[in-house]
Motif scaffolding. Structure first.
Motif, mmCIF file in Angstrom:
data_model
loop_
_atom_site.group_PDB
_atom_site.id
_atom_site.type_symbol
_atom_site.label_atom_id
_atom_site.label_comp_id
_atom_site.label_asym_id
_atom_site.label_seq_id
_atom_site.Cartn_x
_atom_site.Cartn_y
_atom_site.Cartn_z
ATOM 1 N N VAL A 1 -4.698 6.361 -2.174
ATOM 2 C CA VAL A 1 -4.201 5.118 -1.598
ATOM 3 C C VAL A 1 -4.141 4.087 -2.718
ATOM 4 N N GLU A 2 -2.943 3.646 -3.040
ATOM 5 C CA GLU A 2 -2.753 2.654 -4.099
ATOM 6 C C GLU A 2 -2.486 1.300 -3.457
ATOM 7 N N GLY B 1 -11.637 15.048 4.844
ATOM 8 C CA GLY B 1 -10.782 14.887 3.674
ATOM 9 C C GLY B 1 -11.418 13.997 2.618
ATOM 10 N N LYS B 2 -10.793 14.008 1.449
ATOM 11 C CA LYS B 2 -11.239 13.164 0.352
ATOM 12 C C LYS B 2 -10.190 12.084 0.140
ATOM 13 N N MET B 3 -10.659 10.896 -0.200
ATOM 14 C CA MET B 3 -9.750 9.779 -0.420
ATOM 15 C C MET B 3 -10.144 9.051 -1.696
ATOM 16 N N ALA B 4 -9.134 8.668 -2.469
ATOM 17 C CA ALA B 4 -9.347 7.852 -3.663
ATOM 18 C C ALA B 4 -8.557 6.564 -3.488
ATOM 19 N N LEU B 5 -9.217 5.436 -3.682
ATOM 20 C CA LEU B 5 -8.549 4.147 -3.618
ATOM 21 C C LEU B 5 -8.257 3.679 -5.038
ATOM 22 N N ASP B 6 -6.978 3.503 -5.333
ATOM 23 C CA ASP B 6 -6.572 2.973 -6.632
ATOM 24 C C ASP B 6 -6.320 1.486 -6.431
ATOM 25 N N ILE C 1 0.858 -1.175 0.000
ATOM 26 C CA ILE C 1 0.000 0.000 0.000
ATOM 27 C C ILE C 1 0.894 1.224 0.000
ATOM 28 N N ARG C 2 0.623 2.115 -0.940
ATOM 29 C CA ARG C 2 1.365 3.377 -1.038
ATOM 30 C C ARG C 2 0.356 4.507 -0.897
ATOM 31 N N ILE C 3 0.724 5.492 -0.113
ATOM 32 C CA ILE C 3 -0.167 6.617 0.134
ATOM 33 C C ILE C 3 0.529 7.904 -0.277
ATOM 34 N N ALA D 1 -5.675 -1.074 8.675
ATOM 35 C CA ALA D 1 -4.967 -0.173 9.587
ATOM 36 C C ALA D 1 -4.245 0.931 8.821
ATOM 37 N N LYS D 2 -3.581 0.572 7.741
ATOM 38 C CA LYS D 2 -2.831 1.561 6.974
ATOM 39 C C LYS D 2 -3.761 2.537 6.254
ATOM 40 N N ILE D 3 -4.848 2.029 5.694
ATOM 41 C CA ILE D 3 -5.792 2.893 4.984
ATOM 42 C C ILE D 3 -6.487 3.838 5.965
ATOM 43 N N LEU D 4 -6.970 3.310 7.089
ATOM 44 C CA LEU D 4 -7.673 4.149 8.059
ATOM 45 C C LEU D 4 -6.752 5.191 8.681
#
Length: 86
Positions: free
Chosen positions: A32-33, A58-63, A21-23, A48-51
């Motif tokens: 979040v990739e 905020g806005k979040m995009a999951l790739d 996971i890369r942020i 855990a890493k995403i949360l």
């Protein structure tokens, strides 16, 4: 496509599950990739890493273009992320 690939088979065991996971930030959006497999074994770390990357208001995009497999545990991770963002 992010261009990441799985480690070569000589670097990992045959039964090893790979996930990375890369942020990064892009303006007001946290990107979040996720690459690899999200299974019962990797979902807790992914969640855990995403949360941890969630920002208030905020806005979040999951790739997830690099996700090769996702079990129901991965779906739960997506639902928990959604609940914590909205």
């Amino acid at each position: 496509r992010c261009g990441w690939s799985r480690p070569p088979s000589n670097v990992r065991s045959r039964n090893e599950i790979y996930m990375d996971i890369r942020i990064r930030e892009s303006g007001e959006v946290t990107i979040v990739e996720v690459v690899g497999e999200i299974t019962a074994a990797t979902a807790p770390a992914a969640q855990a890493k995403i949360l941890a990357a969630v920002r208030p208001n905020g806005k979040m995009a999951l790739d997830m273009t690099g996700v090769e497999f996702m079990s129901s545990a991965g779906l739960r991770t997506l639902l928990m992320t959604h609940r914590n963002i909205t």
